[in-house]
Motif scaffolding. Structure first.
Motif, PDB file in Angstrom:
ATOM      1  N   LYS A   1       0.817  -1.215   0.000  1.00  0.00           N
ATOM      2  CA  LYS A   1       0.000   0.000   0.000  1.00  0.00           C
ATOM      3  C   LYS A   1       0.847   1.261   0.000  1.00  0.00           C
ATOM      4  O   LYS A   1       0.540   2.231  -0.715  1.00  0.00           O
ATOM      5  CB  LYS A   1      -0.935   0.008   1.201  1.00  0.00           C
ATOM      6  CG  LYS A   1      -1.871   1.223   1.233  1.00  0.00           C
ATOM      7  CD  LYS A   1      -2.781   1.211   2.437  1.00  0.00           C
ATOM      8  CE  LYS A   1      -3.773   2.374   2.398  1.00  0.00           C
ATOM      9  NZ  LYS A   1      -3.113   3.694   2.300  1.00  0.00           N
ATOM     10  N   ASP A   2       1.908   1.295   0.781  1.00  0.00           N
ATOM     11  CA  ASP A   2       2.734   2.498   0.850  1.00  0.00           C
ATOM     12  C   ASP A   2       3.393   2.790  -0.501  1.00  0.00           C
ATOM     13  O   ASP A   2       3.423   3.943  -0.950  1.00  0.00           O
ATOM     14  CB  ASP A   2       3.814   2.352   1.928  1.00  0.00           C
ATOM     15  CG  ASP A   2       3.228   2.385   3.337  1.00  0.00           C
ATOM     16  OD1 ASP A   2       2.085   2.868   3.497  1.00  0.00           O
ATOM     17  OD2 ASP A   2       3.910   1.927   4.273  1.00  0.00           O
TER      18      ASP A   2
ATOM     19  N   TRP B   1       2.315   1.790  -3.396  1.00  0.00           N
ATOM     20  CA  TRP B   1       1.248   2.165  -4.323  1.00  0.00           C
ATOM     21  C   TRP B   1       0.836   3.630  -4.106  1.00  0.00           C
ATOM     22  O   TRP B   1       0.696   4.395  -5.063  1.00  0.00           O
ATOM     23  CB  TRP B   1       0.037   1.257  -4.154  1.00  0.00           C
ATOM     24  CG  TRP B   1      -1.220   1.813  -4.743  1.00  0.00           C
ATOM     25  CD1 TRP B   1      -2.324   2.244  -4.069  1.00  0.00           C
ATOM     26  CD2 TRP B   1      -1.494   2.059  -6.124  1.00  0.00           C
ATOM     27  NE1 TRP B   1      -3.271   2.734  -4.943  1.00  0.00           N
ATOM     28  CE2 TRP B   1      -2.787   2.636  -6.220  1.00  0.00           C
ATOM     29  CE3 TRP B   1      -0.778   1.850  -7.294  1.00  0.00           C
ATOM     30  CZ2 TRP B   1      -3.367   2.996  -7.424  1.00  0.00           C
ATOM     31  CZ3 TRP B   1      -1.353   2.210  -8.509  1.00  0.00           C
ATOM     32  CH2 TRP B   1      -2.622   2.767  -8.564  1.00  0.00           C
ATOM     33  N   ASP B   2       0.677   4.029  -2.853  1.00  0.00           N
ATOM     34  CA  ASP B   2       0.309   5.416  -2.564  1.00  0.00           C
ATOM     35  C   ASP B   2       1.359   6.384  -3.104  1.00  0.00           C
ATOM     36  O   ASP B   2       1.023   7.452  -3.632  1.00  0.00           O
ATOM     37  CB  ASP B   2       0.142   5.615  -1.064  1.00  0.00           C
ATOM     38  CG  ASP B   2      -1.112   4.941  -0.511  1.00  0.00           C
ATOM     39  OD1 ASP B   2      -1.984   4.557  -1.325  1.00  0.00           O
ATOM     40  OD2 ASP B   2      -1.207   4.786   0.719  1.00  0.00           O
TER      41      ASP B   2
ATOM     42  N   VAL C   1       0.850   6.856  -6.789  1.00  0.00           N
ATOM     43  CA  VAL C   1      -0.279   7.734  -7.075  1.00  0.00           C
ATOM     44  C   VAL C   1       0.116   9.194  -6.895  1.00  0.00           C
ATOM     45  O   VAL C   1      -0.211  10.057  -7.728  1.00  0.00           O
ATOM     46  CB  VAL C   1      -1.476   7.389  -6.171  1.00  0.00           C
ATOM     47  CG1 VAL C   1      -2.591   8.410  -6.339  1.00  0.00           C
ATOM     48  CG2 VAL C   1      -1.990   5.995  -6.488  1.00  0.00           C
ATOM     49  N   LEU C   2       0.855   9.498  -5.822  1.00  0.00           N
ATOM     50  CA  LEU C   2       1.290  10.872  -5.590  1.00  0.00           C
ATOM     51  C   LEU C   2       2.211  11.359  -6.705  1.00  0.00           C
ATOM     52  O   LEU C   2       2.127  12.520  -7.135  1.00  0.00           O
ATOM     53  CB  LEU C   2       1.997  10.976  -4.229  1.00  0.00           C
ATOM     54  CG  LEU C   2       1.095  10.796  -2.999  1.00  0.00           C
ATOM     55  CD1 LEU C   2       1.928  10.795  -1.721  1.00  0.00           C
ATOM     56  CD2 LEU C   2       0.036  11.892  -2.943  1.00  0.00           C
TER      57      LEU C   2
END
Length: 266
Positions: free
Chosen positions: A65-66, A68-69, A72-73
């Protein structure tokens, strides 16, 4: 065999076919990794780098998740350029390193999608996707970029029935093709009947629909991935909505593309 197993097997076959096409190339700009492709500004190395990066990003979406986030940023910081930036960064590596990177990403993605919790969806830049939908999207992009590489090298890839995954996605994204251009999404059904390379027929929509699209499944796949101009296909539309759809068809997310010019205009 489950639907996910089926799509993953076909994705592996499509990736292996493209791998075979590029593995023996050298670093030259004539017949090698630096050969320009039909995608403006992209050579063969850019094509493979983009596939590697997208496969790696899909793995992050499924497992980290980290990471992936952070992806996105990075995309939000440069929404119009991040795809080209990542392709150029990957293409700058020695071609043997890039090929190894792509092979690793393909294997990791297959494992990540097989291991993803049943019934859950992966986050993505558009709507979240099931593992099967993600595999289908990765097949579509691998298939499309393989055609770019083949065009650059002047070779014809075998036509296989696994193109049906691109056809399926192209039909399912009909509404997006209209909405993405600010057009009202037609409500009237369209019957689609497309002949697969092996002779079978892929059909969708009510057979008695007043509007229809008929022709080659391979040509339809080229059209919805914007690898060919409509004028250079055998596709036939009946009805105004079906006709308009073939003018704007797009199986991929993101900005609407311009597509390819007719052969006579190149």
């Amino acid at each position: 065999m489950s639907k996910l197993d089926e799509v993953l097997a076909d994705l592996r076959a499509e990736g292996d076919q493209l791998d075979d096409l590029v593995a023996g190339l050298d670093g030259s700009d004539t017949g090698g990794w630096r050969t320009p492709t039909p995608a403006a500004g992209w050579d063969i190395a850019h094509q493979i780098a983009h596939l590697a990066w997208t496969d790696e990003t899909a793995v992050k979406a499924a497992t980290d998740k980290d990471a992936w986030d952070a992806s996105v940023l990075a995309a939000l910081a440069d929404p119009d350029g991040f795809v080209d930036v990542e392709a150029a960064r990957g293409a700058a590596a020695p071609h043997d390193e890039l090929l190894h990177r792509w092979r690793t990403a393909r294997a990791e993605l297959e494992k990540a999608l097989r291991d993803y919790p049943s019934g859950e969806k992966l986050p993505w830049y558009g709507p979240p996707m099931s593992p099967t939908s993600m595999a289908t999207a990765r097949f579509m992009e691998t298939w499309a970029h393989a055609r770019d590489v083949a065009d650059a090298l002047g070779v014809e890839l075998p036509r296989a029935d696994r193109v049906r995954h691109v056809v399926h996605l192209g039909i399912r994204t009909r509404g997006f093709a209209f909405a993405g251009r600010g057009l009202e999404v037609p409500s009237e059904p369209i019957h689609v009947s497309l002949v697969l390379p092996g002779g079978g027929v892929h059909e969708d929509g009510p057979a008695d629909a007043a509007q229809s699209v008929r022709g080659s499944a391979y040509d339809f796949a080229l059209l919805v991935t914007q690898r060919v101009h409509r004028a250079d296909t055998d596709l036939v539309a009946v009805g105004p909505d079906a006709d308009r759809w073939l003018d704007i068809a797009q199986a991929f997310a993101g900005p609407t593309g311009e597509g390819r010019p007719p052969r006579d205009a190149r």
